[in-house]
Design an enzyme around this catalytic site. Structure first.
Site, PDB file in Angstrom:
ATOM      1  N   TYR A 259       0.789  -1.231   0.000  1.00  0.00           N
ATOM      2  CA  TYR A 259       0.000   0.000   0.000  1.00  0.00           C
ATOM      3  C   TYR A 259       0.820   1.279   0.000  1.00  0.00           C
ATOM      4  O   TYR A 259       0.286   2.343  -0.302  1.00  0.00           O
ATOM      5  CB  TYR A 259      -0.992  -0.038   1.165  1.00  0.00           C
ATOM      6  CG  TYR A 259      -2.037  -1.112   0.940  1.00  0.00           C
ATOM      7  CD1 TYR A 259      -3.073  -0.912   0.038  1.00  0.00           C
ATOM      8  CD2 TYR A 259      -1.939  -2.348   1.577  1.00  0.00           C
ATOM      9  CE1 TYR A 259      -4.007  -1.897  -0.198  1.00  0.00           C
ATOM     10  CE2 TYR A 259      -2.868  -3.346   1.338  1.00  0.00           C
ATOM     11  CZ  TYR A 259      -3.902  -3.122   0.453  1.00  0.00           C
ATOM     12  OH  TYR A 259      -4.817  -4.107   0.204  1.00  0.00           O
TER      13      TYR A 259
ATOM     14  N   PHE B 204     -11.001  -3.390  10.345  1.00  0.00           N
ATOM     15  CA  PHE B 204     -12.133  -3.280   9.421  1.00  0.00           C
ATOM     16  C   PHE B 204     -11.745  -3.796   8.043  1.00  0.00           C
ATOM     17  O   PHE B 204     -10.589  -4.011   7.755  1.00  0.00           O
ATOM     18  CB  PHE B 204     -12.636  -1.837   9.324  1.00  0.00           C
ATOM     19  CG  PHE B 204     -11.565  -0.792   9.118  1.00  0.00           C
ATOM     20  CD1 PHE B 204     -11.018  -0.600   7.868  1.00  0.00           C
ATOM     21  CD2 PHE B 204     -11.115  -0.025  10.182  1.00  0.00           C
ATOM     22  CE1 PHE B 204     -10.041   0.381   7.661  1.00  0.00           C
ATOM     23  CE2 PHE B 204     -10.139   0.948   9.997  1.00  0.00           C
ATOM     24  CZ  PHE B 204      -9.599   1.136   8.745  1.00  0.00           C
TER      25      PHE B 204
END
Length: 399
Positions: free
Chosen positions: A113, A399
């Site tokens: 990322y 999450f």
């Protein structure tokens, strides 16, 4: 946006990419907003997907909307074809169009990322603590007006939601949970070797001030002596004495010899309350990664610990609207970030700013590694000082 009927296949793609077990599409549908979900198809077959959740997350300066990126995956036979890059670019553009200037995620791999402008902005610790070594300091805060109630977690849902709602704004990185997220937190997955979730609530006459969720596992050694484990899932409190009472509860449960926690804040009060902090065997891991989607807006809406006036030359491959030179002027009351033609004080990548945004990562580390350029001597130190926070960022719910 995918169709409702395509959702089970999308869940399968993400589960396969992340090497998950059986994926419960019906359960994850309750957590997923199809309007925020992107999917790539090869004919009728989904081969890549990502989604984001619209959270209210505590950031420096207060709670505000954040795009919480999740469920990123590419079907194994379709890797190295640019699918992930296309999904990330489109998702960032959509997030910007919604007016969300910050994106956050939990990274499954550390090498992915950063390429898309995310930086490791928060850390967590997992720890193991033998109960024989778990005495708390004699001066730990205690309040005789507090009492404990032990109950099944599902029965405490309303009370613990009140505590979490009050505690989340106190910790940068935490987000407010809706009903679907509470269902996930309180779920008892099948096949778990530990017990169903238990909850201890610390309260006084005015109401709940803290809670701990935990599971236990009953085991006995070869000599028939209890060797039971207790695993803390999460602990939140809004008063120091409630922290003390809750930790004392889990550390003194009869028959328990080891208390573990897979994810806690690096500066959790427990590590200060222990009479011997070394007894908690800790391992540090990454927590939140942060991406500035609208750089000037994100920097202007942030709070600062000290005045700073710095020109940043920012590289941003996937959000070209962020690239260029920006003059950031801020003090403890307000901030302004505007395009400029002035010579830069610092040259850096947008991922470096994302890492530093929550105040838990220092730009000085990137400078020492030679990954950013300090043109004006002392500029990195001045910016790090302005971005500093006394507490460490942390998110307690993946999450």
């Amino acid at each position: 946006m995918p169709e409702e009927s395509e959702f089970p296949a999308i869940v399968r793609v993400v589960g396969e990419a992340l090497l998950g077990g059986k994926n419960d599409a019906e359960f994850y549908r309750g957590l997923t907003d199809l309007d925020r979900t992107l999917t790539v198809f090869d004919g009728p077959q989904p081969v890549g997907s990502t989604t984001s959740h619209g959270f209210t997350m505590t950031l420096p300066g207060g709670p505000r909307p954040v795009a919480a990126v999740s469920a990123v995956g590419v079907w194994p036979t379709h890797r190295r074809r640019g699918i992930l890059s296309a999904l990330m670019r489109r998702q960032l553009a959509d997030i910007r169009a919604r007016g969300e200037d910050v994106a956050a995620l939990f990274a499954s791999e550390g090498g992915i990322y950063g390429r898309f402008g995310y930086g490791p902005a928060a850390a967590a610790v997992s720890f193991t603590l033998p109960t024989r070594d778990a005495a708390l300091r004699p001066d730990a805060p205690r309040d005789p007006a507090l009492r404990l109630r032990l109950l099944d977690a599902a029965d405490a849902r309303k009370e613990i939601a009140v505590v979490h709602q009050a505690a989340a704004p106190q910790r940068v990185g935490e987000f407010q949970r809706g009903d679907a997220w509470w269902t996930r937190v309180l779920r008892n997955p099948p096949g778990n070797p530990f017990s169903d979730l238990r909850c201890a609530v610390a309260e006084d006459d005015a109401g709940p001030l803290g809670y701990v969720l935990y599971r236990t596992r009953q085991t006995w050694d070869d000599h028939g002596v209890a060797d039971c484990a207790l695993r803390v899932e999460e602990l939140y409190a809004t008063a120091p004495a409630a922290h003390t009472l809750l930790w004392e509860h889990v550390l003194t449960r009869d028959l328990v010899t080891t208390v573990t926690c897979d994810m806690a804040a690096p500066d959790d009060p427990l590590f200060h309350l222990l009479a011997d902090p070394y007894r908690a065997r800790r391992r540090h891991v990454d927590n939140l990664w942060i991406r500035l989607v609208d750089l000037p807006s994100a920097l202007e809406r942030r709070s600062y610990a000290a005045p700073v006036d710095v020109v940043l030359e920012v590289a941003d491959r996937h959000c070209p609207w962020n690239a260029g030179r920006w003059r950031l002027t801020a003090d403890t009351a307000a901030a302004r970030c505007r395009p400029t033609d002035q010579e830069p004080d610092i040259r850096l990548d947008t991922a470096h700013l994302g890492a530093a945004y929550l105040g838990g990562t220092r730009l000085g580390g990137y400078l020492a590694a030679g990954l950013l350029t300090e043109v004006a001597p002392g500029a990195v130190q001045r910016l790090d000082t302005a971005l500093h926070r006394a507490d460490l960022p942390y998110c307690g719910n993946v999450f």
